[in-house]
Design a protein around this motif. Structure first.
Motif, PDB file in Angstrom:
ATOM      1  N   VAL A  63       7.987 -12.578 -11.715  1.00  0.00           N
ATOM      2  CA  VAL A  63       7.625 -12.451 -10.452  1.00  0.00           C
ATOM      3  C   VAL A  63       5.964 -12.005 -10.384  1.00  0.00           C
ATOM      4  N   LYS A  64       5.372 -12.195 -11.748  1.00  0.00           N
ATOM      5  CA  LYS A  64       3.815 -11.931 -11.784  1.00  0.00           C
ATOM      6  C   LYS A  64       3.234 -13.017 -11.146  1.00  0.00           C
ATOM      7  N   GLY A  65       2.398 -12.425 -10.353  1.00  0.00           N
ATOM      8  CA  GLY A  65       1.284 -13.203  -9.279  1.00  0.00           C
ATOM      9  C   GLY A  65       1.911 -13.254  -8.172  1.00  0.00           C
ATOM     10  N   ARG A  66       3.096 -12.957  -8.112  1.00  0.00           N
ATOM     11  CA  ARG A  66       3.671 -13.215  -6.429  1.00  0.00           C
ATOM     12  C   ARG A  66       4.152 -11.700  -5.875  1.00  0.00           C
ATOM     13  N   PHE A  67       4.454 -10.942  -6.746  1.00  0.00           N
ATOM     14  CA  PHE A  67       5.041  -9.502  -6.397  1.00  0.00           C
ATOM     15  C   PHE A  67       3.814  -8.293  -6.506  1.00  0.00           C
ATOM     16  N   THR A  68       3.771  -7.547  -5.797  1.00  0.00           N
ATOM     17  CA  THR A  68       2.687  -6.348  -6.187  1.00  0.00           C
ATOM     18  C   THR A  68       3.456  -4.974  -5.878  1.00  0.00           C
ATOM     19  N   ILE A  69       3.461  -4.267  -6.706  1.00  0.00           N
ATOM     20  CA  ILE A  69       4.193  -2.823  -6.353  1.00  0.00           C
ATOM     21  C   ILE A  69       2.899  -1.718  -5.983  1.00  0.00           C
ATOM     22  N   SER A  70       3.293  -0.932  -5.255  1.00  0.00           N
ATOM     23  CA  SER A  70       2.300   0.285  -4.980  1.00  0.00           C
ATOM     24  C   SER A  70       3.110   1.538  -4.532  1.00  0.00           C
ATOM     25  N   ARG A  71       2.343   2.465  -4.119  1.00  0.00           N
ATOM     26  CA  ARG A  71       2.853   3.684  -3.898  1.00  0.00           C
ATOM     27  C   ARG A  71       2.113   4.422  -3.041  1.00  0.00           C
ATOM     28  N   ASP A  72       2.581   5.045  -1.874  1.00  0.00           N
ATOM     29  CA  ASP A  72       1.729   6.222  -1.235  1.00  0.00           C
ATOM     30  C   ASP A  72       2.234   7.517  -1.538  1.00  0.00           C
ATOM     31  N   SER A  73       1.787   8.228  -2.355  1.00  0.00           N
ATOM     32  CA  SER A  73       2.037   9.461  -2.992  1.00  0.00           C
ATOM     33  C   SER A  73       2.459  10.386  -1.896  1.00  0.00           C
ATOM     34  N   ALA A  74       1.418  10.147  -0.987  1.00  0.00           N
ATOM     35  CA  ALA A  74       1.250  11.513   0.097  1.00  0.00           C
ATOM     36  C   ALA A  74       2.570  11.248   0.954  1.00  0.00           C
ATOM     37  N   LYS A  75       3.211   9.998   1.215  1.00  0.00           N
ATOM     38  CA  LYS A  75       4.296   9.768   1.744  1.00  0.00           C
ATOM     39  C   LYS A  75       5.596   9.585   1.122  1.00  0.00           C
ATOM     40  N   ASN A  76       5.477   9.926  -0.326  1.00  0.00           N
ATOM     41  CA  ASN A  76       6.715   9.663  -1.391  1.00  0.00           C
ATOM     42  C   ASN A  76       7.270   8.388  -1.092  1.00  0.00           C
ATOM     43  N   THR A  77       6.589   7.244  -0.885  1.00  0.00           N
ATOM     44  CA  THR A  77       7.166   5.962  -0.537  1.00  0.00           C
ATOM     45  C   THR A  77       6.332   4.989  -1.531  1.00  0.00           C
ATOM     46  N   LEU A  78       7.216   4.158  -2.024  1.00  0.00           N
ATOM     47  CA  LEU A  78       7.134   3.021  -3.085  1.00  0.00           C
ATOM     48  C   LEU A  78       7.295   1.778  -2.085  1.00  0.00           C
ATOM     49  N   TYR A  79       6.342   0.692  -2.487  1.00  0.00           N
ATOM     50  CA  TYR A  79       6.727  -0.439  -1.611  1.00  0.00           C
ATOM     51  C   TYR A  79       6.448  -1.434  -2.862  1.00  0.00           C
ATOM     52  N   LEU A  80       7.040  -2.858  -2.311  1.00  0.00           N
ATOM     53  CA  LEU A  80       7.170  -3.947  -3.022  1.00  0.00           C
ATOM     54  C   LEU A  80       6.638  -5.096  -2.185  1.00  0.00           C
ATOM     55  N   GLN A  81       5.402  -5.613  -2.427  1.00  0.00           N
ATOM     56  CA  GLN A  81       5.064  -6.824  -1.555  1.00  0.00           C
ATOM     57  C   GLN A  81       5.523  -7.991  -2.146  1.00  0.00           C
ATOM     58  N   MET A  82       6.209  -8.855  -1.425  1.00  0.00           N
ATOM     59  CA  MET A  82       6.562  -9.957  -2.320  1.00  0.00           C
ATOM     60  C   MET A  82       6.307 -11.070  -1.468  1.00  0.00           C
ATOM     61  N   ASN A  83       5.459 -12.136  -2.136  1.00  0.00           N
ATOM     62  CA  ASN A  83       4.842 -13.373  -1.678  1.00  0.00           C
ATOM     63  C   ASN A  83       5.476 -14.571  -2.197  1.00  0.00           C
ATOM     64  N   SER A  84       5.299 -15.639  -1.607  1.00  0.00           N
ATOM     65  CA  SER A  84       5.803 -17.062  -2.153  1.00  0.00           C
ATOM     66  C   SER A  84       7.207 -16.787  -2.758  1.00  0.00           C
TER      67      SER A  84
END
Length: 121
Positions: A63-84
């Protein structure tokens, strides 16, 4: 108690994008590392992406180059942006986190219930 609730899964055509979210709630004092794993039918669960409390990330080679993990600490929320997205990305996606609850002295691992991502061939 602590809950991790994933959302954002669905059906997407090859080449499309999805963004998964994982909201942590409950008696949370602190969250350490968080991550996403996935399990396809008939296969073992595999780590997709991880994010340390210090901001370091790691990704599965697939998934390298296609997925991006990120976090909003204030909201205690984790994200995974998945492209291609590809058909081989089809799986149930789970988030996990190491969480310190109020009144506890050590972190524990928690998992969400999973969200289905389907990319038809």
């Amino acid at each position: 108690q602590v809950r991790l609730v994933e959302s954002g899964g669905g059906l997407v055509q090859p080449g499309g994008s999805l963004r998964l979210s994982c909201a942590a709630s409950g008696s949370i004092l602190s969250i350490d590392g968080m991550g996403w794993s996935r399990q396809a039918p008939g296969k073992q669960r595999e780590l997709v992406a991880g994010l340390t409390s210090g901001g370091n990330t790691n990704y599965a080679d697939s998934v390298k180059g296609r997925f991006t993990i990120s976090r909003d600490s204030a909201k205690n929320t984790l994200y995974l942006q998945m492209n291609s997205l590809k058909p081989e990305d089809t799986a149930v996606y789970y988030c996990n986190a190491r969480i310190l609850m109020y009144g506890r002295t050590s972190y524990a691992a928690y998992w969400g219930q999973g969200t289905q991502v389907t990319v038809p061939s």
